[in-house]
Design a protein around this motif. Structure first.
Motif, PDB file in Angstrom:
ATOM      1  N   THR A 182      -4.042  -4.175   7.100  1.00  0.00           N
ATOM      2  CA  THR A 182      -5.419  -3.519   6.870  1.00  0.00           C
ATOM      3  C   THR A 182      -5.530  -2.506   5.782  1.00  0.00           C
ATOM      4  N   MET A 183      -6.373  -2.852   4.918  1.00  0.00           N
ATOM      5  CA  MET A 183      -6.656  -1.804   3.739  1.00  0.00           C
ATOM      6  C   MET A 183      -8.079  -1.140   4.241  1.00  0.00           C
ATOM      7  N   GLU A 184      -7.932   0.279   4.169  1.00  0.00           N
ATOM      8  CA  GLU A 184      -9.413   0.970   4.386  1.00  0.00           C
ATOM      9  C   GLU A 184      -9.583   1.958   3.307  1.00  0.00           C
ATOM     10  N   HIS A 185     -10.570   1.603   2.615  1.00  0.00           N
ATOM     11  CA  HIS A 185     -11.318   2.271   1.639  1.00  0.00           C
ATOM     12  C   HIS A 185     -10.196   2.782   0.424  1.00  0.00           C
ATOM     13  N   VAL A 186      -9.314   1.657   0.142  1.00  0.00           N
ATOM     14  CA  VAL A 186      -8.270   2.037  -0.817  1.00  0.00           C
ATOM     15  C   VAL A 186      -8.903   1.973  -2.272  1.00  0.00           C
ATOM     16  N   ASN A 205       1.395  -4.179  10.063  1.00  0.00           N
ATOM     17  CA  ASN A 205       1.962  -4.204  11.227  1.00  0.00           C
ATOM     18  C   ASN A 205       1.908  -3.068  12.073  1.00  0.00           C
ATOM     19  N   GLY A 206       0.692  -2.251  12.025  1.00  0.00           N
ATOM     20  CA  GLY A 206       0.609  -1.175  13.006  1.00  0.00           C
ATOM     21  C   GLY A 206       0.886   0.097  12.497  1.00  0.00           C
ATOM     22  N   ALA A 207       1.871   0.168  11.393  1.00  0.00           N
ATOM     23  CA  ALA A 207       2.287   1.528  10.854  1.00  0.00           C
ATOM     24  C   ALA A 207       1.697   1.757   9.409  1.00  0.00           C
ATOM     25  N   VAL A 238      -6.382  -8.571   6.873  1.00  0.00           N
ATOM     26  CA  VAL A 238      -5.824  -9.831   7.086  1.00  0.00           C
ATOM     27  C   VAL A 238      -4.995 -10.254   8.448  1.00  0.00           C
ATOM     28  N   PRO A 239      -5.625 -10.800   9.091  1.00  0.00           N
ATOM     29  CA  PRO A 239      -4.913 -11.098  10.499  1.00  0.00           C
ATOM     30  C   PRO A 239      -3.675 -11.885  10.411  1.00  0.00           C
ATOM     31  N   GLU A 240      -2.793 -11.663  11.315  1.00  0.00           N
ATOM     32  CA  GLU A 240      -1.634 -12.198  11.651  1.00  0.00           C
ATOM     33  C   GLU A 240      -1.593 -13.676  11.454  1.00  0.00           C
ATOM     34  N   VAL A 285       1.454   2.694   5.821  1.00  0.00           N
ATOM     35  CA  VAL A 285       2.680   2.510   5.000  1.00  0.00           C
ATOM     36  C   VAL A 285       3.244   3.955   4.163  1.00  0.00           C
ATOM     37  N   ARG A 286       2.289   4.765   4.445  1.00  0.00           N
ATOM     38  CA  ARG A 286       2.867   5.940   3.768  1.00  0.00           C
ATOM     39  C   ARG A 286       4.046   6.547   4.703  1.00  0.00           C
ATOM     40  N   SER A 287       3.907   6.448   6.194  1.00  0.00           N
ATOM     41  CA  SER A 287       4.793   6.944   6.880  1.00  0.00           C
ATOM     42  C   SER A 287       6.261   6.354   6.798  1.00  0.00           C
ATOM     43  N   VAL A 288       6.535   5.228   6.162  1.00  0.00           N
ATOM     44  CA  VAL A 288       7.806   4.350   6.344  1.00  0.00           C
ATOM     45  C   VAL A 288       8.645   4.640   4.922  1.00  0.00           C
TER      46      VAL A 288
END
Ligand SMILES: Nc1ncnc2c1ncn2[C@@H]1O[C@H](COP(=O)(O)OP(=O)(O)OP(=O)(O)O)[C@@H](O)[C@H]1O
Ligand SMILES: [Mg+2]
Lengths: 207, 309
Positions: free
Chosen positions: B3-7, B63-65, B26-28, B67-70
């Motif tokens: 998921t991309m939100e207001h990028v 995948n639920g995370a 983008v669904p799985e 990306v900034r937090s990984v």
């Protein structure tokens, strides 16, 4: 040939010293060059600065360079090692940096995208790809240093230069010849040896 | 899945936005093709997903995370990555290339070797090639190795930037078809960047048409080809969009029972409707007999039925 056959142990000792001095200089210069090269490869200004410094060292005649160090390091091996390592540094630094910079952008991008960390990328991708250039740098440095190391006899560092120097002092051509030929022989030997090694190590480039 | 939100992405302070307030989901298991003219921001969009580029604004969740937090390095090992230049490591054998990510993940040598054999099978290469160096392969073979390498650790997500761009059109079409088959077997969420609309239609379950850093239409190929959202999309998909759309369907879609009356040309089941129509145009007919592999007639295909799809 009257002197040489009777002084083989002496000649061998000098050749041994010569080898140790040369190999150690290339080793020290090599380690510094790789470390400095890694730091400089992506920092053009630092690299320009490093090249200026090593370039200045390189144009100082070797005898003058050795003499300049006597006040700090005295006579013997130490100043010779410092001087010879400095010569290696310039030759090797260029090759390390050129090699690292020559790694294609797409390969770095692939490595990053696949999850190589910066260190892993350096060790497993960049350095191996720079290796052919680093190795040919080492060969040139070693051959150069084996030649220059004869001058180190002036500051009492031993080696084949001592025999040549004796020959000059005593006006004894055989000694000059033995020292000079042996130096040339050692240099050629390593040139060939390292060329072969290069080819064996970088098999991926050609066959 | 992605998921991309207001990028938004600006390269440098005050620079124009290369990606501009873009949102997409983008669904799985879905393959999304990002298409659009050169410089519209496709690559930038894709590279933000695995954090090769960090967005200036907005949020990306994979995948639920967030990306900034990984840890980006670890994270990327679980995302397949394929680029146009392939970027195989020239000093490593094909085996080492394909096994690169598994090695980073700490797999045993045995497990890597076994997986390498599987992968070569999957991408249609002789396992004997594992011992070669990239230089000893053709462009098409290298591209296959690139795909194998991306799939090695069985990542749920695959990012591909013009993966079939650097090969000749015939080999490309074959590779695209094979890749479609591969995707059918290994369900992946795929983001495919291409400027080639035909490639996008062939491989994408959905297309995202991009312009100036924005997505102007995001839908199935069928929907986009039949209802372009605006003039830009209409121009981009081209005058032959109706024909392109027909290539999405096989003759079975429009086939009716019975055999054609009198003499009629034949078309094999599985052929797409665009090609079937081309056959009709070639011999100026209005009906074709649909045949199976053995040549037996399965039904008939009428021109009107094609136009009604
Ligand atoms: N590293 C960068 N620094 C500055 N600007 C960049 C950088 N990368 C891309 N851009 C700019 O961002 C915009 C989008 O580029 P991007 O590479 O995402 O386009 P693209 O759609 O992938 O194009 P193409 O089809 O040509 O590959 C372009 O205007 C480009 O000039
Ligand atoms: Mg691009």
């Amino acid at each position: 040939m009257t002197w040489a056959p009777k002084h083989i142990p002496e000649i061998l000792a000098a050749a041994g010293q010569h080898l140790v001095l040369s190999l150690l200089s290339v080793l020290i210069g090599g380690i510094i060059a790789v470390a400095l090269g890694i730091v400089c490869a992506r920092r053009p200004r630092l690299y320009a600065f490093a090249l200026t410094i090593t370039g200045i060292i390189f144009v100082i005649p070797s005898l003058a360079l050795f003499a300049l160090m006597i006040p700090f390091l005295g006579l013997g091996m130490k100043p010779a090692l410092v001087g010879l390592s400095s010569y290696c540094l310039l030759i090797l630094l260029r090759n390390v940096v050129t090699g690292l910079r020559g790694v294609p952008e797409d390969i770095l991008d692939a490595a990053d995208g696949m999850g190589y960390g910066p260190w892993q990328r350096l060790v497993r991708i960049e350095l191996p790809l720079a290796l052919p250039l680093i190795l040919s740098g080492i060969r040139i440095a070693l051959v150069t240093v084996i030649g220059i190391a004869t001058v180190a006899a002036f500051i009492d560092a031993g080696g084949l230069g001592t025999i040549i120097l004796m020959g000059i002092d005593q006006n004894y051509p055989e000694k000059i010849l033995v020292g000079g030929l042996l130096t040339a022989f050692i240099a050629t030997f390593f040139d060939v040896l390292l060329s072969r090694t290069e080819k064996a190590i970088v098999r991926w480039r050609s066959d | 899945m992605i998921t991309m939100e207001h990028v938004t992405k600006r390269y440098g302070e005050g620079a124009a936005a290369s990606v501009d307030d873009l949102s997409i989901e983008v669904p799985e298991g879905v393959t999304v093709a990002l298409v659009g003219p050169s410089g519209c921001g496709k690559t930038t969009t894709m590279r933000m997903i695995n954090r090769l580029i960090d967005p200036t604004e907005g949020r990306i969740v994979v995948n639920g995370a967030d990306v900034r937090s990984v840890d980006p390095v670890i994270f990327r090992r679980h995302i397949g990555y394929v680029i146009q230049q392939v970027g195989l490591f020239p000093h490593m054998t094909i085996a080492q290339n394909v096994g690169a990510v598994p090695k980073l993940l700490g797999w045993s040598a045995d497990r890597i070797a076994k997986r390498n054999d599987e992968l070569m099978q999957l991408v249609g290469l002789d396992p004997e090639m594992l011992r070669r160096y990239p230089r000893q392969l053709s462009g098409g073979q290298r591209q296959r190795v690139g795909v194998a390498r991306a799939l090695a650790a069985d990542p749920p997500v695959l990012l591909m930037d013009e993966p079939f761009g650097a090969i000749d059109p015939i080999a490309r079409a074959r590779l695209q078809e094979e890749f479609r088959q591969i995707l059918r077997r290994v369900r992946k969420t795929v983001v495919l960047v291409t400027h080639d609309l035909d490639e996008a239609i062939r491989l994408g379950d959905r297309l995202a048409i991009m312009r100036d850093g924005k997505i102007v239409q995001y839908d199935t190929p069928d929907a986009i080809l039949s209802h372009p959202a605006d003039e830009f999309v209409e121009n981009f998909v081209g005058l032959d969009r109706a024909l392109k759309r027909l290539s999405l369907f096989t003759v079975e879609t429009a086939m009716t029972k019975g055999a054609p009356n009198g003499k009629a040309g034949k078309v094999a089941a599985g052929t797409n409707l665009r090609d079937a129509l081309a056959l009709m145009a070639a011999d100026n007919s209005e009906v074709l007999a649909v045949t199976d592999a053995s040549g037996a007639v399965l039904g008939q295909l009428k021109r009107d039925a094609i136009f009604a799809v």
